[in-house]
Design an enzyme around this catalytic site. Sequence first.
Site, mmCIF file in Angstrom:
data_model
loop_
_atom_site.group_PDB
_atom_site.id
_atom_site.type_symbol
_atom_site.label_atom_id
_atom_site.label_comp_id
_atom_site.label_asym_id
_atom_site.label_seq_id
_atom_site.Cartn_x
_atom_site.Cartn_y
_atom_site.Cartn_z
ATOM 1 N N ARG A 287 11.647 -46.848 -28.544
ATOM 2 C CA ARG A 287 11.024 -47.644 -27.677
ATOM 3 C C ARG A 287 12.064 -48.452 -27.359
ATOM 4 N NH1 ARG A 287 7.941 -44.692 -27.967
ATOM 5 N NH2 ARG A 287 5.636 -44.762 -28.247
ATOM 6 N N GLU A 316 7.572 -49.874 -18.557
ATOM 7 C CA GLU A 316 7.393 -48.537 -18.014
ATOM 8 C C GLU A 316 6.507 -48.697 -17.171
ATOM 9 O OE1 GLU A 316 7.458 -45.885 -21.339
ATOM 10 O OE2 GLU A 316 9.318 -46.336 -22.175
ATOM 11 N N HIS A 335 11.379 -41.185 -20.465
ATOM 12 C CA HIS A 335 10.081 -41.010 -21.593
ATOM 13 C C HIS A 335 9.397 -40.202 -21.125
ATOM 14 C CE1 HIS A 335 7.394 -43.502 -24.502
ATOM 15 N NE2 HIS A 335 7.429 -42.449 -24.666
HETATM 16 N N1 LIG Z 1 10.505 -41.039 -26.287
HETATM 17 C C1 LIG Z 1 9.694 -40.160 -27.368
HETATM 18 O O1 LIG Z 1 9.178 -39.684 -26.170
HETATM 19 C C2 LIG Z 1 8.891 -40.289 -28.642
HETATM 20 C C3 LIG Z 1 9.263 -41.098 -28.912
HETATM 21 N N2 LIG Z 1 8.944 -41.833 -30.184
HETATM 22 C C4 LIG Z 1 9.502 -42.964 -30.999
HETATM 23 O O2 LIG Z 1 10.208 -42.351 -32.053
HETATM 24 C C5 LIG Z 1 9.576 -43.217 -32.969
HETATM 25 C C6 LIG Z 1 10.136 -42.613 -34.384
HETATM 26 O O3 LIG Z 1 9.164 -41.495 -34.487
HETATM 27 P P1 LIG Z 1 9.028 -40.713 -36.005
HETATM 28 O O4 LIG Z 1 10.182 -39.892 -36.666
HETATM 29 O O5 LIG Z 1 8.223 -39.255 -35.856
HETATM 30 O O6 LIG Z 1 8.298 -42.048 -37.246
HETATM 31 P P2 LIG Z 1 8.673 -42.234 -38.922
HETATM 32 O O7 LIG Z 1 7.364 -43.270 -39.125
HETATM 33 O O8 LIG Z 1 8.193 -40.872 -38.969
HETATM 34 O O9 LIG Z 1 10.013 -42.631 -39.057
HETATM 35 C C7 LIG Z 1 9.994 -44.110 -37.897
HETATM 36 C C8 LIG Z 1 11.171 -44.867 -39.432
HETATM 37 O O10 LIG Z 1 11.356 -46.129 -38.960
HETATM 38 C C9 LIG Z 1 11.655 -47.064 -40.233
HETATM 39 N N3 LIG Z 1 12.078 -48.331 -40.086
HETATM 40 C C10 LIG Z 1 11.170 -48.634 -40.145
HETATM 41 N N4 LIG Z 1 10.784 -50.130 -39.402
HETATM 42 C C11 LIG Z 1 12.742 -50.227 -39.672
HETATM 43 C C12 LIG Z 1 13.374 -51.071 -39.578
HETATM 44 N N5 LIG Z 1 13.217 -51.752 -38.838
HETATM 45 N N6 LIG Z 1 14.667 -51.007 -39.425
HETATM 46 C C13 LIG Z 1 15.137 -48.911 -39.950
HETATM 47 N N7 LIG Z 1 14.469 -48.579 -40.076
HETATM 48 C C14 LIG Z 1 12.642 -48.642 -39.594
HETATM 49 C C15 LIG Z 1 10.402 -46.253 -41.090
HETATM 50 O O11 LIG Z 1 11.025 -46.886 -42.422
HETATM 51 C C16 LIG Z 1 10.396 -44.821 -40.410
HETATM 52 O O12 LIG Z 1 11.335 -44.264 -41.356
HETATM 53 C C17 LIG Z 1 8.152 -43.681 -32.783
HETATM 54 O O13 LIG Z 1 7.591 -45.461 -33.565
HETATM 55 C C18 LIG Z 1 7.969 -43.663 -30.797
HETATM 56 O O14 LIG Z 1 8.212 -45.445 -30.958
HETATM 57 C C19 LIG Z 1 8.303 -40.744 -30.792
HETATM 58 C C20 LIG Z 1 8.147 -38.981 -30.449
HETATM 59 C C21 LIG Z 1 8.664 -39.424 -29.403
HETATM 60 O O1 LIG Z 2 4.807 -39.446 -29.151
HETATM 61 C C1 LIG Z 2 5.226 -40.610 -28.654
HETATM 62 O O2 LIG Z 2 5.915 -41.878 -29.376
HETATM 63 C C2 LIG Z 2 5.999 -41.182 -27.759
HETATM 64 O O3 LIG Z 2 6.902 -41.725 -27.358
HETATM 65 C C3 LIG Z 2 5.612 -39.963 -26.679
HETATM 66 O O4 LIG Z 2 5.133 -40.721 -25.751
HETATM 67 P P1 LIG Z 2 4.861 -39.810 -24.192
HETATM 68 O O5 LIG Z 2 2.769 -39.218 -25.842
HETATM 69 O O6 LIG Z 2 5.317 -38.348 -23.973
HETATM 70 O O7 LIG Z 2 3.405 -41.180 -23.992
#
Ligand SMILES: NC(=O)C1=CN([C@@H]2O[C@H](COP(=O)(O)OP(=O)(O)OC[C@H]3O[C@@H](n4cnc5c(N)ncnc54)[C@H](O)[C@@H]3O)[C@@H](O)[C@H]2O)C=CC1
Ligand SMILES: O=C(O)C(=O)COP(=O)(O)O
Length: 600
Positions: A287, A316, A335
Site C-alpha cells: 500500500r 490513487e 495498482h
Molecule cells: N498491489 C496489489 O494489487 C495487492 C496488494 N496487496 C497488499 O498486500 C498486503 C499483504 O497481502 P497478503 O500477503 O495477502 O496479506 P497477509 O495478511 O497474508 O500478510 C500480511 C503480513 O504482514 C504482516 N505484518 C503486519 N504488520 C506488520 C509490520 N508492522 N511489519 C511487518 N509485517 C507486518 C502480518 O503479520 C502478515 O504476515 C495486503 O494487505 C494488501 O495491502 C495484496 C494483494 C494485491
Molecule cells: O487485494 C488487494 O489488496 C489489492 O490491492 C488488489 O486491489 P484491487 O482489487 O486490484 O483494486
Amino acid sequence: MMEMRTSSRRKEEVRNMGRMVVLLPMVRAVNAAAVVTEGGGSVAVETRVQSNDVLGKPTVLVAEKLGEAGIALLRKVANVDCSYNLTPQELCSKISLCDALIVRSGTKVTREVFEASNGRLKVVGRAGVGIDNVDLQAATEVGCLVVNAPTANTVAAAEHGIALLSALARNVAQASASMKAGKWQRSKYVGVSLVDKTLAVMGFGKVGSEVGRRAKGLGMHVIAHDPYASAERARALGVELVSFDEALSRADFISLHMPLTPTTDKIFNDESFKKCKKGVRIVNVARGGVIDEDALVRALDSGIVAQAALDVFTVEPPKEDNKLVQHENVVVTPHLGASTKEAQEGVAVEIAEAVVGALAGELAATAVNAPMVPAETISELAPYVTLAEKLGRLAVQLVSGVAGVKDVKVTYLSARADDDLDTRLLRAMITKGLIEPVSDAFINLVNADYVAKQRGLRISEERQPSDGAIEVPLDTIQVKLFHLESKFASAVPDHTSEITLEGKVKDGVPHLSKVGSFSVDVSLEGSIILCRQVDQPGMIGKVGSVLGEENINISFMSVGRISPREHAVMAIGVDDEPPKAVLQKLGGIAAIEELVFLKL
Ligand SMILES: NC(=O)C1=CN([C@@H]2O[C@H](COP(=O)(O)OP(=O)(O)OC[C@H]3O[C@@H](n4cnc5c(N)ncnc54)[C@H](O)[C@@H]3O)[C@@H](O)[C@H]2O)C=CC1
Ligand SMILES: O=C(O)C(=O)COP(=O)(O)O
C-alpha cells in the site's frame, strides 16, 4: 471476565486462512413484534422488516469491476446492480437499497456509507485482500460483516512484485521508454544483478512468502521482517526472520508486503531510510501509505535509495505531477498487483461465495471484523447458540423496576477443556437476547461486544468442570443478572439478588432447566408461562383446563418444587400468546401466588 484463549492450533488455522466461518444468524431480516416491558413500561421489540427487493431476493451492489464468474454466482440468489465509478454521494444514496456491497481498492466505504444504509447493509465484500478502504469500526458498530477474498490474488501480487524487482534491477521500463523515443543507450542502462543479493521481505504473509520463495529461485538471499510470522514457516522456506532495523541495514533490495494499518502507516520514513544501506532498491506492491512519499523522494534524491518500483500510492490515482511518478529512478504501475485474468476470476468467485453465504445467514468465509469460528464448531454449538439467546431473552423479561441490566454472569458447565469450547458465539447470543427485546439495537456476532460495552453491560463468563461426556460440548448454561428486582420473585434464589435461569440442550432442543432454585424441564419453543403455586394436588388440571377452555395449546408442562407441599414453580410451554384475560384468570386460581408470561 473469563479470558478468551485461542488455542495455538486455532491461531494457526486463522493464519493459514483455512475455511474459517463466522456465524451470522442475524443477517436474515428479523421480523419480531413482541412487546416486553422495561422499567414497567411497554417497549416494542425492533421490527426489522424484510427489506429485500423483487422476488424476495437481496440486492447486491457491485461497485467495481468483478469477474463474470462471481457475478453469475451472485445472480443466482440476488438482484445484482453493477454500478461502477459512483461518486461518494451516489454510493451513499444507493446504499440504503442494498443488502450487500462488493468493492475493490478503488471505493472508500466510509462511516457515511454505513450511516446512509440505515441498517440495511449487512455485508461488505472486499474483492481482494487489503481492507484499508473500509471503515471497519463503523461496520462493526452497525453489525455489518466485512469479508475479503484473501487467497485468490496472492500469486498475482507476488508475480508482480518479482516483475517489478527484475524490471528495477535491469532498467526495463526506462530503457524501453528511451528506445521508443528513438534512442539506443546501452551504457546508460547497465543494471545490477539479483543473484547473491539480499532481499528483505517486509511482511511475511501470503504474498511476502510467495515473493520470498520466488526470489530464492532467482538465487537471492532472503531475509524477512514480520512481528507475527511463524518462525517455523520461515525456516521451512529457508528464510531468516530478523528485526525491522536489521532488515533495513542488510538489504540490497526491500519488498513491502505488510497491510496498511495505524502501525504501518508511513513506517518507511526519513528515519527508516537513514537505516538502509546506501543504494538500496525498494519495491512496493503493498500500500502506498506504508511509505512517506515525500521522504522517499528525499531518499532517492540523496542516493540512499537508488531506485524504487511502486504499484501503489497514498492517493490513487496519484496526481499527474506526483514527484515519485515523475522521478527517473522510479518505475510505476497503476495498482496492477492483483490484475491478472486468473486472479480476478478467482477473487470474484471467492468474494461472491463469501457474500452469498453471509446473506443466507449461514457461513461466511474469512470475516474481517468478527471472530472466525470453524464450521464444525458452529454446527456443534448450533442448539446451544439458540439456547443462549433464549436464556438472555427470558432473563431480561423477568426484570422489573427501572434499573437496567448491567452485570451478567454466564456459567458454562462442561466436561471440555477450556480451549476446546469456544464460547464467543454463546456470549454474543446472550448479549443479543438481553438487549434486543428492550431496545432498537440489532445485534449479531459482529457488534455484540461493542454494543454491550456501549450500554455498560458487563458480561463475565465462568467455566465449571463437569464429569459429563466429553462429546457433549455443554451440560448447562446458567445466566445470572445481578442487583435487579424481578417481576417473578421465584426467579431469584433465596438470600440473593440475582435473577437466575439455567438451560440445557436435550436431544438437540434447548430446554429451560432451572428458574431460581426451582428445577423445571420445558422445551424453549413457542412461549412460556411461569407460575409459582402452593404445591398441592390438582394444580396441573386447573391450569390445563383454563388454557384448554381458551383453546391455548400446551406444548409442555413441568413442575419443580424444593420440598413437597410447599412452593412449586410450574413452567408451561404454549404455542400462542394467551390473551391478558386468560392470564388474569390463571392468576386468579387460589393457590397461584405469582405468574409471568415470557415471549421467546
Ligand atoms: N498491489 C496489489 O494489487 C495487492 C496488494 N496487496 C497488499 O498486500 C498486503 C499483504 O497481502 P497478503 O500477503 O495477502 O496479506 P497477509 O495478511 O497474508 O500478510 C500480511 C503480513 O504482514 C504482516 N505484518 C503486519 N504488520 C506488520 C509490520 N508492522 N511489519 C511487518 N509485517 C507486518 C502480518 O503479520 C502478515 O504476515 C495486503 O494487505 C494488501 O495491502 C495484496 C494483494 C494485491
Ligand atoms: O487485494 C488487494 O489488496 C489489492 O490491492 C488488489 O486491489 P484491487 O482489487 O486490484 O483494486
